[in-house]
Design a protein around this motif. Sequence first.
Motif, PDB file in Angstrom:
ATOM      1  N   UNK A 115      72.598  -4.530   9.420  1.00 36.89           N
ATOM      2  CA  UNK A 115      72.236  -3.121   9.532  1.00 36.89           C
ATOM      3  C   UNK A 115      70.794  -2.898   9.944  1.00 36.89           C
ATOM      4  N   UNK A 116      70.100  -3.962  10.319  1.00 28.52           N
ATOM      5  CA  UNK A 116      68.694  -3.850  10.701  1.00 28.52           C
ATOM      6  C   UNK A 116      68.589  -3.697  12.217  1.00 28.52           C
ATOM      7  N   UNK A 117      67.953  -2.613  12.641  1.00 29.95           N
ATOM      8  CA  UNK A 117      67.770  -2.372  14.073  1.00 29.95           C
ATOM      9  C   UNK A 117      66.707  -3.306  14.639  1.00 29.95           C
ATOM     10  N   UNK A 118      66.666  -3.387  15.956  1.00 25.50           N
ATOM     11  CA  UNK A 118      65.655  -4.225  16.613  1.00 25.50           C
ATOM     12  C   UNK A 118      64.248  -3.758  16.285  1.00 25.50           C
ATOM     13  N   UNK A 119      64.043  -2.442  16.279  1.00 22.36           N
ATOM     14  CA  UNK A 119      62.694  -1.939  15.993  1.00 22.36           C
ATOM     15  C   UNK A 119      62.292  -2.219  14.546  1.00 22.36           C
ATOM     16  N   UNK A 120      63.198  -2.069  13.610  1.00 17.69           N
ATOM     17  CA  UNK A 120      62.900  -2.388  12.213  1.00 17.69           C
ATOM     18  C   UNK A 120      62.663  -3.883  12.050  1.00 17.69           C
ATOM     19  N   UNK A 121      63.437  -4.697  12.743  1.00 15.24           N
ATOM     20  CA  UNK A 121      63.233  -6.147  12.667  1.00 15.24           C
ATOM     21  C   UNK A 121      61.839  -6.515  13.170  1.00 15.24           C
ATOM     22  N   UNK A 122      61.379  -5.851  14.217  1.00 15.72           N
ATOM     23  CA  UNK A 122      60.025  -6.120  14.719  1.00 15.72           C
ATOM     24  C   UNK A 122      58.986  -5.808  13.652  1.00 15.72           C
ATOM     25  N   UNK A 123      59.160  -4.682  12.939  1.00 17.71           N
ATOM     26  CA  UNK A 123      58.239  -4.306  11.865  1.00 17.71           C
ATOM     27  C   UNK A 123      58.288  -5.349  10.747  1.00 17.71           C
ATOM     28  N   UNK A 124      59.496  -5.717  10.315  1.00 15.54           N
ATOM     29  CA  UNK A 124      59.635  -6.686   9.233  1.00 15.54           C
ATOM     30  C   UNK A 124      59.073  -8.050   9.627  1.00 15.54           C
ATOM     31  N   UNK A 125      59.265  -8.446  10.875  1.00 13.21           N
ATOM     32  CA  UNK A 125      58.723  -9.718  11.348  1.00 13.21           C
ATOM     33  C   UNK A 125      57.203  -9.699  11.269  1.00 13.21           C
ATOM     34  N   UNK A 126      56.599  -8.611  11.692  1.00 17.77           N
ATOM     35  CA  UNK A 126      55.151  -8.471  11.623  1.00 17.77           C
ATOM     36  C   UNK A 126      54.673  -8.566  10.173  1.00 17.77           C
ATOM     37  N   UNK A 127      55.348  -7.882   9.273  1.00 20.91           N
ATOM     38  CA  UNK A 127      54.977  -7.916   7.855  1.00 20.91           C
ATOM     39  C   UNK A 127      55.091  -9.334   7.309  1.00 20.91           C
ATOM     40  N   UNK A 128      56.191 -10.008   7.592  1.00 21.19           N
ATOM     41  CA  UNK A 128      56.391 -11.377   7.111  1.00 21.19           C
ATOM     42  C   UNK A 128      55.290 -12.292   7.628  1.00 21.19           C
ATOM     43  N   UNK A 129      54.999 -12.197   8.908  1.00 20.94           N
ATOM     44  CA  UNK A 129      53.966 -13.062   9.483  1.00 20.94           C
ATOM     45  C   UNK A 129      52.603 -12.787   8.862  1.00 20.94           C
TER      46      UNK A 129
END
Length: 147
Positions: A115-129
Amino acid sequence: MPAARKERSPNSQSPAIEDYLEQIHNLIESKGYARVVDIAQNLKISQASVTNMIQKLDAEGYLNYERYRGVTLTPEGKRVGQAIARRHDVLTRLLAGFGLDPETVHRDVEGMEHHVSKSTLRVLTLIVEELEGNAELLKRLKHKLDG
């Protein structure tokens, strides 16, 4: 003022299709091949159910299936498998980074990853990194959770 453009649904495939493609992708990455028996074991379902879905995925162009030979992904199947594996990895790293128990992480990621959109995944990836690169920030956030 123009209306905000609504992002398309995060995935055009059903969660079941994504689960299969993710499993097949992971098996090929780890073992070099994917067999019905291995897919069934990993998904904890019958081999007959796997065979039915494999035949559907073959007909839809996600994979190539040869009976008694195994499964290979088409370029589209590989693209989808890699994308869902990436989502799974980012969500797992995020939750595990906060010290949640592995069973909770697994259960929650399985529920969220479709249920995670591409744009949300980009945000979460940035946060994780950022969190993985800033131990002090992660420590402060964990402290706030515990407090």
